[in-house]
Structures are given as C-alpha cells and as structure tokens.
Scaffold this motif. Structure first.
Motif, PDB file in Angstrom:
ATOM      1  N   GLY B 118       0.790  -1.233   0.000  1.00 32.18           N
ATOM      2  CA  GLY B 118       0.000   0.000   0.000  1.00 32.18           C
ATOM      3  C   GLY B 118       0.816   1.273   0.000  1.00 32.18           C
ATOM      4  O   GLY B 118       0.260   2.363  -0.013  1.00 32.18           O
ATOM      5  N   ARG B 119       2.141   1.160   0.022  1.00 34.58           N
ATOM      6  CA  ARG B 119       2.926   2.391   0.138  1.00 34.58           C
ATOM      7  C   ARG B 119       4.206   2.340  -0.673  1.00 34.58           C
ATOM      8  O   ARG B 119       4.594   1.287  -1.186  1.00 34.58           O
ATOM      9  N   ALA B 146       1.195   6.806   0.695  1.00 36.65           N
ATOM     10  CA  ALA B 146       0.274   5.727   0.311  1.00 36.65           C
ATOM     11  C   ALA B 146       0.159   5.705  -1.209  1.00 36.65           C
ATOM     12  O   ALA B 146       0.256   6.738  -1.867  1.00 36.65           O
ATOM     13  N   ARG B 147      -0.030   4.494  -1.740  1.00 43.25           N
ATOM     14  CA  ARG B 147      -0.247   4.364  -3.179  1.00 43.25           C
ATOM     15  C   ARG B 147      -1.707   4.644  -3.500  1.00 43.25           C
ATOM     16  O   ARG B 147      -2.588   4.440  -2.660  1.00 43.25           O
ATOM     17  N   ALA B 150      -4.839   2.327  -2.667  1.00 38.49           N
ATOM     18  CA  ALA B 150      -4.457   1.347  -1.638  1.00 38.49           C
ATOM     19  C   ALA B 150      -5.432   1.411  -0.467  1.00 38.49           C
ATOM     20  O   ALA B 150      -5.990   2.435  -0.179  1.00 38.49           O
TER      21      ALA B 150
END
Lengths: 149, 150
Positions: B118-119, B146-147, B150
């Motif tokens: 997620g990151r 963060a992506r 995500a």
C-alpha cells in the motif's frame, strides 16, 4: 566556573551522557503546530486512525531537543569552533508522549586538522534510547573544537 | 480524497516550489533560546566582528523553515505516512534577520515498498534559497506515501 573542554577531551570512544527527555502530548502538539503540522503529530483522535495508531512527535522535534541537550552538555561547555553537516539521521521508533528518552553522544573519530593546527574535528553519533534499551533516534555530525595549547 | 497527492505523483525529476518565508530577528532569537542557546543565535546585538558576523539563525531553525514550507505546500495535501529518516542536512550559508527563504523540493527516486504493497518511499532533495538566489540549507531524506487506490 566549569573548566572549558578542548579537542583533547573528546577522544575516540568518549561518551557524554546528555540527560533525559520525557515529551508531553502538549509539547509534541505545540512543536508540530509551529513546524510540522501533520495530523499524526497534532491530534490524538486523528492520529489514532493514522499510520502510527496514536500521537507521535515529529522526528524534527527529536532532532531539536537532542540538539539542545548536546549544546548544554558539550557544545556550550567546549572551545567550540562550530559544526558541519548532520547526516544519517534515523527515526527508528515513534516518539510517543510519556516515553523517557535518554540522550548521549559518542565520539566515533577524533581527527586533528592538517591545515589548521589549532583545531580538530570530532565525528560523533548521537542517540535517544528508550527504557526498553531501544534506539529511537540516531544522528551523526561533525563538530570542530579548539586544541589545548 | 482523490485530489490528495499519492506515491504515483512523485515522479523522479518533479520539482515542487514551496513558497517563501521571511526570517525576523524575533524568530531567530525565539528559536535559539529554546533549542540552540549560543550567543550568535540568541543575542540580537551579537557583534559584527564576532563569530559569523552577527546574529544568525540556528542551523536546525533554517532546516525547519524548509520542513514547514514542505508540509504546507506538499505534505498537507498528500497521503504522507511519515519518514524513516534523513540522509543529510547541510548548511551552506548563514541565515540572517531579514532574509527571505524560498523552499523547493526535487524528487530523486520513487520506490514501491516490497513488503507493504500500500505504500512507497520517495527520496527527495529539499533546499531553501535566499533572496540572492544562494542555497542556504539543503535536506536530503525520504518520505512514505500511500499508493493510489491502496
């Protein structure tokens, strides 16, 4: 008046105890409001839902307080000729309210200057360590001290 | 939430201009008293023939001015998740009362996390430049973001 410390007083391996910092939630928030206003430094409620699961101090807050302890314990008592860059700064564990953080500085290298015989360079490693013995903040830097003549 | 800056927005080479801040005698002395109590950071009348030629800002103060500009212009509108540390803080020129510091951030590298999908980690070069166009202080470090999605 305490005796002034010189380059020779900081040989390789020398450790200075710089005292303890126990941050409060109030000072964590006050620092963050001024310098690093991100939600996990500002508000317990918002911080609980954030990446740290609770309020944590800005890493910069740790750097600044450690720096003050260093000035009180070393820099301000020595024949100091300034400092160089800080490097390899690691935020290893979040700083939370109420933690007791023990500060110290260790000399890694002590090098007399080639070109300026009146001074030497100290390359140091500074730490905040918590009650579990874990390093919380690590930082490195250079300080220039006058030699005893 | 989609208007927040995510990991994907920090492409290598991207430059963020962060805005400016004037540094006053009062700011310098207030910071120096608390965090760096040496005479050339706390005495408004520090002599011109003394070390550094008068009152100058603590190095940590000038680095924090960059940080605040970075938070206001970038991190506060991002999905930022903190930082593992800084590689270097360098002081190139003293900061004196009346200096106007302009902040800038350049993205050096962006690496998706191998262990936390997620990151990602963004490596940045930050600097504050004074009114003469000279770099006063530079900071190189990493920020987690963060992506998207995500």
């Amino acid at each position: 008046m305490t005796e002034l410390l010189y380059f020779e007083d900081f040989p390789e391996g020398h450790v200075t105890d710089l005292g303890t910092w126990t941050p409060t939630a109030e000072e964590i928030v006050a620092f963050a409001r001024e310098w690093d206003p991100q939600p996990f430094h500002l508000d317990e409620e918002a911080a609980r839902r954030g990446p740290f699961g609770g309020l944590v101090a800005s890493g910069w807050h740790g750097i600044c307080v450690w720096g003050r302890l260093y000035v009180d314990g070393v820099h301000g008592r020595a024949a100091s000729m300034g400092g160089g860059a800080m490097e390899d700064i690691r935020f290893l564990k979040p700083i939370r309210p109420g933690m007791a953080l023990h500060a110290e500085v260790r000399v890694l290298e002590a090098t007399p200057s080639q070109s300026r015989p009146e001074r030497g360079t100290s390359y140091w490693r500074g730490t905040f360590v918590d009650d579990e013995g874990d390093e919380v903040l690590v930082l490195h830097g250079r300080a220039f001290f006058r030699r005893r003549s | 939430m989609d208007d927040l800056l995510h990991f994907e927005d920090f492409t290598p080479g991207r430059v963020f201009e962060l805005g400016s801040r004037e540094v006053t005698t009062e700011d310098i002395v207030a910071f120096g008293r608390v965090y760096d109590p040496l005479p050339f950071h706390t005495d408004p009348d520090a002599p011109a023939d003394g070390p550094y030629g008068g009152l100058i800002a603590s190095g940590r103060h000038s680095a924090l001015i960059w940080m605040r500009l970075y938070v206001d212009a970038v991190l506060s509108r991002s999905a930022g998740m903190g930082s593992p540390g800084l590689e270097e803080i360098k002081w190139h020129r003293p900061v004196r009362p009346g200096d106007v510091l302009h902040g800038r951030v350049t993205v050096l590298e962006a690496t998706p996390s191998a262990t936390r999908p997620g990151r990602g980690t963004v490596r940045i070069q930050g600097e504050v430049v004074n009114q003469e166009g000279e770099v006063a202080t530079s900071v190189r470090g990493r920020t987690f973001f963060a992506r998207r999605g995500a």
